[in-house]
Design a protein around this motif. Structure first.
Motif, short mmCIF file in Angstrom:
data_model
loop_
_atom_site.label_atom_id
_atom_site.label_comp_id
_atom_site.label_asym_id
_atom_site.label_seq_id
_atom_site.Cartn_x
_atom_site.Cartn_y
_atom_site.Cartn_z
N ALA A 374 0.83 -1.20 0.00
CA ALA A 374 0.00 0.00 0.00
C ALA A 374 0.88 1.26 0.00
N ALA A 375 0.24 2.42 0.01
CA ALA A 375 0.97 3.69 0.11
C ALA A 375 0.03 4.75 0.66
N LEU A 376 0.58 5.67 1.45
CA LEU A 376 -0.18 6.87 1.80
C LEU A 376 -0.10 7.86 0.64
N GLU A 377 1.08 7.90 0.02
CA GLU A 377 1.33 8.75 -1.16
C GLU A 377 2.34 8.04 -2.05
N ILE A 378 2.29 8.31 -3.34
CA ILE A 378 3.33 7.86 -4.25
C ILE A 378 3.53 8.97 -5.28
N VAL A 414 -0.40 -0.60 -4.60
CA VAL A 414 -1.81 -0.43 -4.92
C VAL A 414 -2.41 0.61 -3.98
N THR A 415 -3.05 1.60 -4.57
CA THR A 415 -3.64 2.66 -3.76
C THR A 415 -4.71 3.38 -4.58
N PRO A 416 -5.78 3.83 -3.93
CA PRO A 416 -6.73 4.68 -4.66
C PRO A 416 -6.04 5.99 -5.05
N LEU A 417 -6.46 6.57 -6.13
CA LEU A 417 -5.81 7.78 -6.63
C LEU A 417 -6.00 8.95 -5.66
N ILE A 418 -7.12 8.93 -4.97
CA ILE A 418 -7.47 10.03 -4.08
C ILE A 418 -8.00 9.45 -2.78
N ARG A 419 -7.60 10.05 -1.67
CA ARG A 419 -8.21 9.68 -0.38
C ARG A 419 -8.78 10.95 0.24
N VAL A 425 -1.55 10.03 -5.58
CA VAL A 425 -0.47 10.11 -6.57
C VAL A 425 -0.15 11.59 -6.75
N CYS A 426 1.11 11.96 -6.50
CA CYS A 426 1.44 13.37 -6.40
C CYS A 426 2.80 13.68 -7.03
N GLU A 427 3.14 14.94 -7.04
CA GLU A 427 4.41 15.40 -7.62
C GLU A 427 5.59 14.96 -6.76
N ASN A 428 5.46 15.19 -5.44
CA ASN A 428 6.53 14.85 -4.50
C ASN A 428 5.90 14.38 -3.20
N VAL A 429 6.19 13.17 -2.79
CA VAL A 429 5.66 12.72 -1.51
C VAL A 429 6.25 13.56 -0.38
N VAL A 430 5.50 13.68 0.71
CA VAL A 430 5.98 14.45 1.86
C VAL A 430 7.29 13.85 2.38
N THR A 431 7.29 12.52 2.56
CA THR A 431 8.47 11.84 3.07
C THR A 431 8.70 10.59 2.22
N VAL A 432 9.94 10.38 1.78
CA VAL A 432 10.23 9.15 1.03
C VAL A 432 10.55 8.05 2.03
N THR A 433 9.74 6.99 2.01
CA THR A 433 10.04 5.86 2.90
C THR A 433 10.51 4.64 2.09
N THR A 434 10.05 4.53 0.85
CA THR A 434 10.56 3.50 -0.07
C THR A 434 10.97 4.19 -1.37
N ASP A 476 -1.84 13.90 -12.83
CA ASP A 476 -2.63 14.99 -13.40
C ASP A 476 -4.13 14.79 -13.15
N ILE A 477 -4.57 13.55 -13.28
CA ILE A 477 -5.99 13.27 -12.99
C ILE A 477 -6.30 13.60 -11.53
N ALA A 478 -5.41 13.14 -10.64
CA ALA A 478 -5.63 13.39 -9.22
C ALA A 478 -5.70 14.89 -8.95
N TYR A 479 -4.74 15.64 -9.46
CA TYR A 479 -4.71 17.09 -9.22
C TYR A 479 -5.92 17.77 -9.86
N SER A 480 -6.40 17.22 -11.01
CA SER A 480 -7.56 17.84 -11.67
C SER A 480 -8.82 17.67 -10.83
N ILE A 481 -8.83 16.66 -9.98
CA ILE A 481 -10.02 16.41 -9.15
C ILE A 481 -9.94 17.18 -7.83
N VAL A 482 -8.78 17.07 -7.14
CA VAL A 482 -8.69 17.67 -5.79
C VAL A 482 -7.83 18.91 -5.76
N GLY A 483 -7.26 19.29 -6.87
CA GLY A 483 -6.40 20.47 -6.90
C GLY A 483 -4.97 20.13 -6.52
#
Lengths: 516, 516
Positions: A374-378, A414-419, A425-434, A476-483
Motif C-alpha cells: 500500500a501507500a499513503l502517497e506515491i 496499490v492505492t486509490p488515486l485520491i483519499r 499520486v502526487c508530484e513529491n511525496v511528503v516523506t520518502v520511505t521507499t 494529473d488526474i488526481a490534481y484535476s479532481i482535488v487540486g
C-alpha cells in the motif's frame, strides 16, 4: 547534500559515517564486521532466573541513566509491556532514556508524556502513531527520532548503530530459564520474530510473561542462552487487540477492482509460474489480491512455493487449500494466523533478520517474486510515503515495505488515486520511505502505471487489456479532481530521520507547525 | 604454574590472557564482550548461491595461506567432507592451515599426512583419534593442538579465541540459498547442532550437500542468512557409518551390574523425583542405565522432564513409552534417534551453544539433574581422563563430558576398575579432561565411591545396601590386581593443551616417545 531520491539531507546529520542514500544496492556485497553484546556468562548449575517484579529486573541488570531499552510489537494495539516497563523505569527516577523498539502503536500514548517531560530523549522505531507521533512531529523529542524498516532495524542492531542495553521481551509463554515462545498462554501472538535480534544483541535480556510453563518451553523462539532474567506479571497484553478476528476481504468495489487488477498484472508478468513466491500487505486492496489470485492459480494449475510476511487468514487459506507450499511468518495479524502457526507443520516462524535484514547473507525478501504494498502517497518518481499523514504528522510505519520492495522481482503498489480530498499520486511525496527505484508497478482505481525503468514489464502489460497510464497522467488526474496540494507548514528543525534499509539517509521529517 | 587440579602448566603457554584452571565456576557471572564475524551483506534480489565445485567455493571466499577452516562431526566415521575439502585446499597449494573442527574421527587419517608434511599447522578439536592422534602425540603438528569440550569450543568461538575464516558445513539437505538441515537426503544425520556456532561466527560459510532440495528448506538448522555459498557434490558421507543401527544394551554382566548400581545410586539421591532431567553417555554401561531406570520410573510413578545429549535408541524408547516428556538433541548416534528427531514433535534439535556452552546465559547442561559418564581413567581426586590412552597417545574426546559434569546436580562416572591390564582407577590420571570437583559418584564393578565433597550424597547412599568404598580403596584394589602403573615415556615438549570449558588450562599433553 542531495541524495539519490533528490532529497536535501542537512550536512550536520552526516556524521559518524552516516551517508546519504545512494541507491538500493549501494552496499550490496560489501563486507562489515558485526557487533556483539557484552553478556554475563553462566557456568554453574542454575535452577531459575525468575525475579518477583519488573523493578527487581531493572535493578538486577544495573540500570543507569542514559540507557537504551528495546521492545517488540507482536502485541500490536494490545501491548501492555512497553508502558509497564517504562512506567517502572520512570518511577525509579531514571532519565535520558532511549527507546529502540520494533514499532509503537496507539496503545503507547503514555510514552508521549515521557517525551514531553524529557525522560525519554531518543526514539528508534518503525511505526509511530497517536500522541507519540504528534509529540515527535511537534519537536518535543530531544534528539531526532530514527525511523527504520523492519530489516533496517536488524541491520542497525547488527552494525552497532543502535546498542541495546536492556531488551524487555514480552513472551506469551516462558519457562524458568527464559526459553520463550509466541505460542500459548493468555496473550498468544503466534511468533516472536521481531524480538530475535534484541535477544541476540542486547547486553541484558529480560523476559516478561504472564504464563510461566514447565521447563523446557520447546520449541523456543527466544533461547534461554540469551536470557538473563524472567519476570511473571498478571497480564502482558489484551488478547482481543493482539490477534484480531479473521481478516476478511474488503467489500468496497473500488478496492476489489484494484485487487483484481493487481492479480491481472501478476498474471501478465513472466514470474507468474509454478513455484512463485508472494507477499501482500495487510491493507484492504492488498489483502483482497489473494481472492483474485486463487482462481488464477487454479486456472493455470500452478501453486506458490511460499508466502512471506505478516500473516492473516487469506494466506492461511491458500496454504490450507494446497495453493501454497508453505508460509514463512514474521508476524500474525489474526487468530487464524496464530492458530495456523501453532498447528500447521508447513507454517514456519522466521526471525526478522531472516525475513528482511539487508546486512546478512540474504533474507527471504531477497528471494521474493511478488510483493503487493500500500501507500499513503506515491509520487511521479514512484517514491512511496507510508510514514507522514497529509498534515505532515508522523502516523505510519515503513515496516517491511522498503525491504520487500527492494528484494522482490516485482513490487506492485496499490492505492486509490485520491483519499478524502488528498491526491495519493502526487508530484513529491511528503516523506520518502521507499525509494521509487524499487517500485515496479502502480495500480490505482484510475489506471495502472509502470515504472519506466521496467520496460520489460511495460511490454508484458501492453499485451493485456489493463488500463495503462503514465504516472504523470495519474498525477494529473488526481490534481484535476482535488487540486494541487498546498505545501505543508514545516519548520527547519529535523525531528526524524528516515533511514534507508542500508542505513543511509533516505529523507528527513521536519517539525510541523501546530494547527492554527 | 600449578593449577586447581594440581597440574604444572608451563608459563610459556600462559600468554594472551590464557590462565590456569582455577575451579569450575571461576568465571561464573563474569561479563565479556562476544566477538562477531566479518560478513558480506546482500541487499539485492538473489536467485541462487550454488557454485559448481568445492574449488569454486574456495576461490569465491578468497582463500589464503594461514586461514582457519572449520568442520562439524555429525557424520562421525562416515564423514567425507573434511577430507574432500582439505584435499582441494592442499591441491590448490595453500599452506599453514589450521583446522578448527568439533571433532575428528578415524575416517580422517588423511589429515595426519597434511600434519606430517606441514600443510596443516594447527588443530583445534574435541575428538582426536587414529593417525591424527598419533601424529600429534609424536610431535608432528607445528603448534600445540587445542582440545576442548563441546561447550568449550562454542565458548572459544564466542570469545574470539578461535576465529573461523571459512566454515565448510556438510548438510544432508540444503536449498539454493543455503537453508540447511540435518534431516533427509542421502546422508541423514538428524541434527546439525555442532555447526550452529560455525555458521554464526565464521567470516565465510560454505554449505556442502549431496541433496539440493526446493526452496525454502524449512525448518532449517543453518539459516540462509549465514550462508555465502552452496556446493552440491555426489556424496557427503557413508550413511551406514553416519547413523549406526539401533544402539542395543550391553549383555556383559559386568556392564549390567554397574548400570544397575548407577540406577540405584540415582534412586537414593534427593533429585530422583517426578520431572528430573537426565543425560547418559553412549558407552556400554552408561547406556544400559536406561534399562534399569525404566522399572524404577514405573515403580515410583514418576517420569523424566527431559533427556539431553547425544541420542540413541534407549532415550527414544523412554520418550515413546511416555517416561520422558521430551528430548533435547545435539547429536544422533543411531537410525532410531534420526527417525525420532524427524517424526516425534517432542524430540527437539538444540544448538551446541544451547546444549553446553559456558559462555552464554545458561546452557541446558546447567539445568541437568543427572548425568552418567564413562572414563578411560579416574584418579583419587576424581579427575577424569577421556583423551589419552594407556600408552599416552591421544585417542579420545572430552565431548560433552566436562560440560555435563560441571552443570549436573549429580554426575556419576561409571567404569570397570580394570581394563585389560590397566587400572582405570588410579593415583593420577595421565591427562585431566574433567576436573574431579565436578564428579560426584564413581560406580565400578568393585564398589562405589562418593566424592568427599558430597557428604550429602554419601549420607543418602549409606542408607542403601550399595557397596560403598573410598576411591583410595578402589585404587588400591586395582593396583593390587594389575600392579602400580609405570610412568609413561613423555618428553618435555607440549603437543596439546587440554582446555577447561571456561578456556583456562586444565592440563597439557606432552610428546610421547615412539614405542621401542
Amino acid at each position: 547534500m542531495k541524495n539519490a531520491v533528490n532529497r536535501e539531507i542537512p550536512d550536520e546529520l552526516l556524521v559518524d559515517g552516516r551517508e546519504v542514500f545512494q541507491g538500493s544496492n549501494y552496499k550490496d556485497n560489501t563486507r562489515y564486521t558485526k557487533v556483539a553484546p557484552s553478556v554475563k556468562m553462566r557456568t554453574a548449575h542454575i535452577d531459575s532466573k525468575v525475579l518477583p517484579t519488573i523493578r527487581d529486573a531493572i535493578k538486577a541488570v544495573g540500570f543507569k541513566d542514559g540507557m537504551t531499552v528495546s521492545f517488540h510489537h507482536h502485541f500490536r494495539n494490545g501491548d501492555y509491556v512497553v508502558n509497564m516497563v517504562m512506567k517502572e523505569i520512570v518511577e525509579m527516577g531514571f532519565k535520558d532514556i532511549t527507546i529502540a523498539c520494533s514499532s509503537l502503536s496507539s496503545s503507547h500514548d503514555l510514552i508521549a508524556d515521557y517525551i514531553e517531560d524529557g525522560t525519554v530523549i531518543g526514539l528508534q522505531t518503525s511505526g509511530i502513531r497517536g500522541k507519540v507521533g504528534e509529540a515527535v512531529s511537534h519537536g518535543k523529542l530531544k534528539t531526532p527520532a530514527i525511523l527504520r524498516s523492519h530489516g533496517g532495524r536488524v541491520r542497525a542492531i547488527e552494525q552497532g548503530e543502535v546498542h541495546i542495553d536492556v531488551a524487555f521481551i514480552g513472551a506469551p509463554t516462558a519457562d524458568c530459564l527464559g526459553n520463550s515462545s509466541g505460542k500459548g498462554g493468555k496473550s498468544d501472538c503466534g511468533v516472536l520474530a521481531y524480538a530475535d535480534a534484541d535477544a541476540r544483541y542486547a547486553d541484558n535480556v529480560v523476559i516478561i510473561t504472564d504464563t510461566l510453563v514447565d521447563y523446557p518451553n520447546m520449541p523456543a523462539s527466544i533461547s534461554q542462552t540469551d536470557v538473563d532474567y524472567v519476570v511473571v506479571v498478571d497480564e502482558i497484553g489484551n488478547p482481543k487487540k493482539i490477534a484480531s478476528e479473521a481478516a476478511r476481504f474488503s467489500k468496497d468495489p473500488r478496492d476489489l477492482l484494484m485487487a483484481e487488477h493487481c492479480a491481472k498484472v501478476m498474471e501478465a508478468t513472466p514470474y507468474f509460474k509454478d513455484g512463485f513466491s508472494f507477499q501482500t500487505g495487510a491493507g484492504g486492496p492488498s489483502l483482497a489480491v489473494n481472492r483474485f489470485l486463487e482462481p488464477l492459480l487454479i486456472k493455470y494449475g500452478i501453486k506458490m512455493s511460499w508466502i512471506c510476511g505478516g500473516i492473516s487468514a487469506p494466506s492461511v487459506d491458500l496454504l490450507n487449500k494446497g495453493l501454497a507450499e508453505c508460509i514463512v511468518d514474521t508476524q500474525d495479524f489474526d487468530t487464524v494466523a496464530v492458530d495456523s502457526v501453532h498447528n500447521n507443520p508447513k507454517h514456519f516462524e522466521i526471525s526478522t533478520s531472516e525475513y528482511a535484514s539487508p546486512s546478512n547473507r540474504s533474507a527471504f525478501v531477497n528471494k521474493l517474486d511478488y510483493v503487493i504494498l500500500a501507500a499513503l502517497e506515491i509520487d511521479t518518481d514512484f517514491n512511496v510515503n507510508v510514514i507522514t499523514g497529509s498534515d505532515g504528522v508522523l502516523r505510519g510505519a515503513p515496516g517491511g515495505h522498503p525491504d520487500t520492495a527492494a528484494g522482490a522481482k516485482c513490487c506492485i503498489v496499490v492505492t486509490p488515486l485520491i483519499r478524502g480530498r488528498m491526491a495519493t499520486v502526487c508530484e513529491n511525496v511528503v516523506t520518502v520511505t521507499t525509494p521509487g527505484e524499487c517500485v515496479d508497478v502502480l495500480v490505482t482505481d484510475y489506471g495502472i502505471a509502470v515504472n519506466p525503468k521496467r520496460q520489460d514489464l511495460l511490454e508484458a502489460l501492453q499485451k493485456t487489456k489493463l488500463p495503462l497510464k503514465t504516472v504523470e497522467e495519474l498525477k494529473d488526474i488526481a490534481y484535476s479532481i482535488v487540486g494541487t496540494p498546498d505545501p505543508l507548514p514545516f519548520k527547519e528543525r529535523v525531528v526524524a530521520i528516515m533511514e534507508a534499509r542500508d542505513g543511509t539517509v533516505l529523507d528527513v521529517v521536519r517539525e510541523i507547525d501546530a494547527i492554527k
